[in-house]
Structure formats: C-alpha cells, structure tokens
Design a protein around this motif. Structure first.
Motif, PDB file in Angstrom:
ATOM      1  N   TRP A  72      -4.368  -2.274   7.365  1.00  0.00           N
ATOM      2  CA  TRP A  72      -2.966  -1.718   7.684  1.00  0.00           C
ATOM      3  C   TRP A  72      -2.371  -1.086   6.684  1.00  0.00           C
ATOM      4  O   TRP A  72      -1.231  -0.840   6.936  1.00  0.00           O
ATOM      5  N   SER A  73      -3.347  -0.269   5.684  1.00  0.00           N
ATOM      6  CA  SER A  73      -2.701   0.447   4.670  1.00  0.00           C
ATOM      7  C   SER A  73      -2.305   1.806   5.105  1.00  0.00           C
ATOM      8  O   SER A  73      -1.866   2.566   4.681  1.00  0.00           O
ATOM      9  N   GLY A  74      -2.620   1.927   6.401  1.00  0.00           N
ATOM     10  CA  GLY A  74      -2.580   3.306   7.004  1.00  0.00           C
ATOM     11  C   GLY A  74      -3.523   4.392   6.780  1.00  0.00           C
ATOM     12  O   GLY A  74      -3.510   5.521   7.165  1.00  0.00           O
ATOM     13  N   GLY A  75      -4.523   4.084   5.955  1.00  0.00           N
ATOM     14  CA  GLY A  75      -5.654   4.987   5.912  1.00  0.00           C
ATOM     15  C   GLY A  75      -6.428   5.339   7.301  1.00  0.00           C
ATOM     16  O   GLY A  75      -6.140   4.630   8.088  1.00  0.00           O
ATOM     17  N   SER A  76      -7.353   6.062   7.091  1.00  0.00           N
ATOM     18  CA  SER A  76      -8.080   6.645   8.320  1.00  0.00           C
ATOM     19  C   SER A  76      -9.181   5.215   8.566  1.00  0.00           C
ATOM     20  O   SER A  76      -9.823   4.728   7.776  1.00  0.00           O
TER      21      SER A  76
END
Lengths: 242, 318
Positions: A72-76
């Motif tokens: 959920w950190s928004g990384g790929s």
C-alpha cells in the motif's frame, strides 16, 4: 483378641508408600504404564505443536504486516513482484506472487486485447490466488487437529488408565483380605496419576487449539480480503487500459 | 517443526526431573508444632502420691487407736506400711494384748485404712507400677483418673487378714510382742513391698509387670506425656458412648524411650463391640505415629527398657 489387634496394627504400621511420580509410574500396572507413556508422548507432541505454531503464526503476521505496508506504499507492483515473487516467504506474498505471475504471463502473451479475454484474465487471476490461499492455509492449519484430538480425548484415555488401575487395586484388596485404606491407597494413587497425566496433556492442547484455530481463521480472512482487493486493483487496471 | 519438538522434549524432561528429584525451593519445611515443654517445678512433694500420703496418715493413725481401743491391731499394719521410725509401736504394744479378739479389730480397720490410699489416688489418672523396695516407696505414678477409684476400695480388706495374724502371736507376753514388733519393723519393708504392689496392681486392673528402676513422674512430666499422646490420638468421633470409654494400654519402650511394643491390657468395654474395638485400635494407632514413637519421659527415671500402662480416655485427656 490382642493378637488380632496387634496384627491389625502391624498392617497399619506399614511404612508410608513412596508416592513420588517415578515410583507411582514404576509400580503401576502394564496397561496403566502404557497409557501413561502414551499420554506423555501426546503431551510432548502437543507442546511441540504449540511452540511451532505460535512461532510460525507470529512470523506470518509480522511478514504479512511488512508486505501490506509495502503493497500500500504506492510503489510499483512490478517492482514489488521482483523483490518478492521468486521466493515468497509468507502466505500473503505467495498469494500476491501467484496473482502477479498470472498477470504478467497474460501481458507477455497479449491476452488482454479483447474485452472477453480481459474478463477471463481477471477471473483466472482470482482463481489462482484463491488456490494459493487455500494451499497456504492448509499448511498453516497442519497439526492443529492433533491439538483438538488430544484436547478432547486425553482425559478419557487417562480415565481409562485410572479405572483399570482401580480395578487392580480392588483385586489387591481381595488378595490381602484386608479393607484397610493402606492396602488400596497406593494403587489408587498411581491409578489417579494416569488421569492427572491425561489432564496435563489435554488442558494445554485444548487451550492452544482454541487460540490457534481462531488466530488462523483471522489470518485466512486477511488473505481472502487481500485477494479481493488485489483482484479489484488488477481489474481496474485492465479496464483503464481497455 | 524439529526445533519445536526438541524444545518440547527438553521441557518435559525438565519437568519430569523436577517432579522426581524435587526442587529445593518447592520443598516446604515440615510444620513446626510448638511442643509443650516439661517444666520441672518443685511441687513433686505435692503431686507425687507415694511418699507424702503415707506420712500424713501417720499422725492420724496413732490417734485412731486411742479413741477406739479395738482398732489398735490394725494400726501396726498401717505403721508397717508407712514408716519404721514412728514411735507408735510402743503404744501399740500395751494395746496389742487386747487384740486377741481379731474379728472386731478388722471391721473398723478397713474404714481408716482405705481412705489414705484413695486420697492420693484421687488425683491420679495414669498409673505406673514400679515397686521400690527401699523406704517402702510404692512407686505409683498416678494421674487423676476417676475410673480406678472405685476399684481400690474393695481391695484394702485383703491386707487385713495377714496383718491381724502377727499380733495374735505376739499376745503371749510383752517381751515377745516387743520382739515381734522389732521383727515386724525389720520385715516391714519386705511386707510392704509385697503388699503395696498387690494393692496397686488390682486397683487399676493392671497386670503386674512392674518397672523396677523407676522413680515417680512429676505432674508436669505426666502432663507432657499425656499431651504428647493426646496429640497423636484421633478419637473415633461419632461412636456411641465413645466419651465414656477408656482403655489401658501397656507401652513398652527401650532405653531411648522409643516405643517397641503396644498391648491392650484392659478397658471398660468388650472387644466384640465394634465401637469399642475401633476405640482401642485408635489408641494403638496413636502410639504408632511418628510424633509418639518416642515417649516424652525423663530418661534418668527409666534407664533401660521399661513399660508403662497408660489409660486412654477421652474424658480425661481432652
């Protein structure tokens, strides 16, 4: 009459039998001995399972928390798959890797061109992930039934040993022709020792079974909800593309 | 899984070892019960029945003869039983001539004589028969026991027949009487020694296995022994009339006061009565217990092995 009384006293004056755990076991009947050994083995096995499961569950939860944080950190997601995909260490990342692998596979072969194919791909990914979840859960739930079995049956097994031992103590009453408590007390004590062992094995097993089964069920829910979320993300991705 | 199994096995082995060997921390110290200590107070003259009582009766004895000329014959036996040094013998001599009629003296005599022995015995409960030949000490160790009392009274008559006889022989002449009196004095110790045990043993219905080398037990020593035995004794509660039961138990012990043998001697019930039987068995069991395996008796008073007859009765011990 005095002689009778003296005899009685001589019997009653037997030095108190040794009631330590070891002597209780050594003087017991063979069946009672076997039951005690079996219960001891059950207790060893139960505690082994308890230690194993509590350690594994804690690791699983910690790993799942780490993975969700990354997820959920928004990384790929591709990058995350590169890190995790080859050798997933915990059920959650294994589920993610299974879904991701299927997704990549389809993309490489251009299976996302038509709308029908996209719908099929979404379905397939979800199925692959739920298969992985059930496999992981089966691995996690392994041995838990042992806890349930020991927890419910060890007291009965111990009770069987006790009943058997008490039967023998009554035959010793008949043999001695004496109803003095001193004649039966040692064998009753050793018979009750079997019930004690049964309870010693059963109580931790039953407590651990309740705790682990609820913990594992909660973890299974967590996996299921992750599967739903991840497939929703992939589906949105497909539709954005299309 | 393997490390968990190893861990579990280690845990169980450790627990088993702990159960078998025990942990010093888990061993509770045996409960220390405060034990009554026998405190030696200087009241032995008051509580010891054997020496004093005989002396006190002496003064009354001479008086008794004076008002009643007839009873005089009995007095010699009393004096014999009591002490040699007493002056009374000369007084008797004159009177003794009268005794030729033996029948009369005898009936009055029982009246005076019995009272002195019962009085000392009124206190006693337990009796230790230890005839001591010196100084006519009849070594009775008695504790207040109501039960024996009734029995002593009937017995005193026995000595009478013997004693009157010597006086008869004396009658011929004063000299011979005097000589006889002297003889009597010399004989007294023996006679009394014989007589007193005879008296004592029947009183409590104890068989006459006597303890030769013992001295009196003081009241505090008796109390110590009694409380020791009372602590070990679980009276079978709930039996019918248990409170009225009593049993005389002979306790044989060795030189270190350790109980070696316990016998039922007698009691006020029949062993065919299950309640009484369990009562007796409870008393025997009391002496098998650890706390009572060594009697709290002064060693100086029983050098070697000996035996005592102890009367168990809930009424007196609790």
């Amino acid at each position: 009459m005095q002689h009778q009384i003296m005899n009685f006293v001589a019997l009653g004056a037997n030095p108190a039998a040794d009631l330590s755990a070891l002597s209780l076991f050594m003087t017991a009947n063979w069946l009672v001995k076997a039951i005690m050994l079996g219960l001891l083995a059950a207790s060893v096995w139960v505690w082994a399972i308890i230690f194993d499961k509590s350690i594994k569950l804690r690791r699983m939860k910690a790993a799942a928390a780490d993975f969700e944080e990354q997820f959920w950190s928004g990384g790929s997601l591709d990058q995350l798959y590169e890190e995790v995909g080859k050798a997933p260490g915990d059920p959650l990342s294994a589920t993610f890797a299974a879904g991701m692998r299927e997704w990549r596979h389809a993309n490489e072969r251009g299976l996302t061109s038509s709308g029908a194919m996209r719908a099929n791909l979404a379905q397939r990914i979800e199925r692959v992930m739920s298969v992985t979840v059930s496999r992981e859960m089966a691995q996690t739930e392994r041995y838990i039934t042992v806890l349930a079995t020991v927890g419910s049956n060890a007291p009965f097994v111990g009770l069987l040993g006790t009943v058997w031992g008490i039967m023998h103590s009554f035959t010793s009453i008949a043999a001695a022709g004496n109803t003095s408590l001193a004649v039966v007390a040692p064998s009753i004590a050793e018979a009750l020792f079997a019930t004690a062992l049964g309870l010693v094995a059963a109580i931790p097993a039953s407590i651990a079974y309740n705790k682990f089964s609820s913990d594992i069920a909660r973890f299974g829910d967590r996996l299921d909800s992750f599967v739903t979320e991840f497939s929703a993300i992939l589906q949105r991705h497909l539709e954005e593309r299309g | 899984m393997r490390p968990a199994i190893i861990f579990s096995v280690v845990l169980h082995v450790a627990l088993l070892l702990l159960a078998i060997l025990g942990l010093p921390l888990l061993k509770s110290e045996p409960l220390v019960m405060s034990e009554p200590v026998a405190v030696e107070m200087d009241i032995s003259e008051l509580t010891n029945t054997s020496v004093k009582p005989p002396e006190t009766p002496q003064p009354p004895a001479p008086k008794a003869p004076e008002p009643q000329p007839d009873p005089t014959p009995p007095t010699p036996p009393q004096q014999q039983a009591e002490a040699e040094p007493t002056p009374p013998p000369p007084e008797k001599v004159p009177e003794q001539p009268t005794p030729p009629e033996p029948p009369k003296p005898e009936p009055p005599k029982p009246a005076p004589t019995p009272p002195p022995p019962p009085e000392p015995e009124a206190l006693p409960i337990k009796k230790m028969e230890v005839p001591k030949v010196e100084e006519q000490k009849t070594v009775e160790l008695e504790q207040p026991k109501p039960v024996p009392k009734p029995e002593p009274k009937p017995e005193p008559p026995k000595p009478e027949p013997k004693k009157p006889e010597p006086p008869k022989k004396d009658t011929p002449s004063l000299d011979s009487i005097l000589k006889n009196v002297d003889k009597l004095k010399e004989d007294k110790p023996k006679d009394t020694a014989k007589d007193t045990p005879a008296k004592d043993t029947p009183k409590t219905q104890q068989t006459s296995v006597a303890q030769p080398q013992s001295d009196h037990l003081s009241a505090s020593e008796q109390d110590a022994l009694r409380s020791q035995l009372a602590g070990c004794w679980a009276v079978p509660a709930g039996g019918k009339d248990v409170d009225k039961m009593s049993a005389d138990i002979r306790v044989t012990f060795d030189s270190s006061m350790r109980v070696t043998k316990v016998d039922y001697v007698s009691g006020n019930g029949s062993l065919s009565n299950p309640t009484y039987r369990s009562f007796v068995e409870s008393t025997l069991r009391a002496l098998q217990k650890d706390q009572c395996s060594t009697l709290r008796l002064p060693k100086e008073k029983y050098g070697g092995a000996g035996s005592i007859v102890f009367t168990f009765s809930p009424k007196d011990m609790f």
